[in-house]
Design an enzyme around this catalytic site. Sequence first.
Site, short mmCIF file in Angstrom:
data_model
loop_
_atom_site.label_atom_id
_atom_site.label_comp_id
_atom_site.label_asym_id
_atom_site.label_seq_id
_atom_site.Cartn_x
_atom_site.Cartn_y
_atom_site.Cartn_z
N SER A 136 0.80 -1.22 0.00
CA SER A 136 0.00 0.00 0.00
C SER A 136 0.83 1.27 0.00
CB SER A 136 -0.96 0.00 1.18
OG SER A 136 -0.28 -0.24 2.39
N HIS A 186 -5.27 -3.13 -2.72
CA HIS A 186 -4.88 -2.14 -3.75
C HIS A 186 -4.75 -2.74 -5.14
CE1 HIS A 186 -4.14 1.19 -0.96
NE2 HIS A 186 -3.76 0.23 -0.12
N LYS A 222 -11.36 1.09 -1.87
CA LYS A 222 -10.40 1.62 -2.84
C LYS A 222 -11.02 1.61 -4.24
CE LYS A 222 -7.35 1.08 0.74
NZ LYS A 222 -7.03 0.15 1.82
#
Length: 384
Positions: A177, A205, A237
Site C-alpha cells: 500500500s 490495492h 479503494k
Amino acid sequence: MPFSHLNDSLKLLSEKNLYRSRRVIDSAQGTEIIIDGKKILNFCSNDYLGLANHPQVIAAFKQAVDKYGVGSGSAHLICGHSTAHHALEEELAAFTQRERALLFSTGYMANMGVISALVGKGDSVLEDKLNHASLLDGGLLSGATFKRYLHGDDENLDLKLKTCTGKTLIVSDGVFSMDGDLAPLPELITVANQQQAGLMIDDAHGFGVLGKTGGGVVEYFACNQNDVPILVGTFGKSFGTAGAFVAGSEELIEFLIQKSRPFIYTTAMPAAIAQATRASLELVIKENWRREKLTALVQQFRQGATQLGLKLMDSQTPIQPIMCGDSQQAVQLSQNLFQQGFLVSAIRPPTVPQGKARLRFTFSANHTDADVVLLLQALEKIIS
Ligand SMILES: *Cc1c(COP(=O)(O)O)cnc(C)c1O
C-alpha cells in the site's frame, strides 16, 4: 493523574514532525475536491477507478435505500444479511473464481477476523515486513507466534518458515500500500506448498487495478484457489464504496461464519452499500478503459518525474511514492504542494519504517493528462 502522559506524547510527536491532523473535505470524492472553500487537485485518494462518485453506483445506492432503508439492523447471523449482501457475495465468488465469498464491514476487520480465526496459540504466522497494519494487528491478535520476513524475499521466508511450529499461515499484501510494488506471488506459492503452510493475500490495492477484468494480483499472476486459498479484498479503494470480503473454499467461508469474531459480533454493512458495490463490480469488470487510462497516467507521471530528477520507486501501479527519507522534508513538500493547490499526503513513520518518509502520489482514472502536467509543473517549481 492517570494519562498525564498524553500531553507530553503529543508534544513529542509534534517535535518529530509526526503529528497527524485531518483535512475537512467539503465535496464529493473526486480528482477535484473542496477544502476551506478552495478547489484542490487530489492526488492521494485510493479511488483508483473513479467510482466513489459514479452516477451508476450512486443510483444503485439510492434505489437500495428506498427498498432496504439505511441501517441493516443487526449482524449477518441475526437479521442483517439481505438479498443484496447475498447477491454481492455470489458475484464476488464468481469474480474471483473462488467457491464462496464472505462480506466484512471493513478490510481492517476482515484481516483481524481471518487471521485470528485460522491460527492461535501454538501456531505461527509469518508476515511480510511491509504488510498493512491490519494484517500485522491480526497476527498479533491471533496469539500465534508472530514473525516477519524481509520484504518480498521468498528465500528469507523459506528460512523463517523452517523455524515455525504448529499450523503456519503466510500473509502478504498483494500490492503494497505504501510502495506500490507487487508481492512475488509465484515464489510465495512455491514456498507455501513446499512447507505446507497456508497462504493469505490481502489485495486491497490490486483489485480493480490489476488483471484484465480487475481481478487483482491473482488474476495478474493467474493463480487459482489452490494457489492462493485465502484472498481478501476491500471496497474502499477501487470499488469506491466501503467494506471488504474474503474469498476461498466452501469450508473456509463456513468456518469463518462460525468462528470469526469480527464477522460475528458486528452490524452488517448497510444493504445499500452492498447494492452500490454490486454496481461498481460491474463497472470494474466491464470498463477496462479505466485501467488503461491509469497505466497511461502513471507512465506520464513517471516520465515527467524522472526528467525532474525525482527518485521514484519500483512501482507500476497507481501508487507512486517519491522518497524523502526525512519526515520534516516530506511534510514541507506536502504543504508546499497544498499551497499550490495539490493534495498529496506525506507518509511518515510508523506507517513506513524510520527514515523512509515519502510523498505518496496516487492516480485515478478520472485524472486528465492536463492534471498530471499541472502536478509536474508544481513539483518543478518546488525543486528548482
Ligand atoms: C486499506 C487497507 C485495508 C483496510 O481496509 P478498510 O476497508 O479501509 O478497513 C486493509 N489492507 C490493506 C492492504 C489496505 O490497503
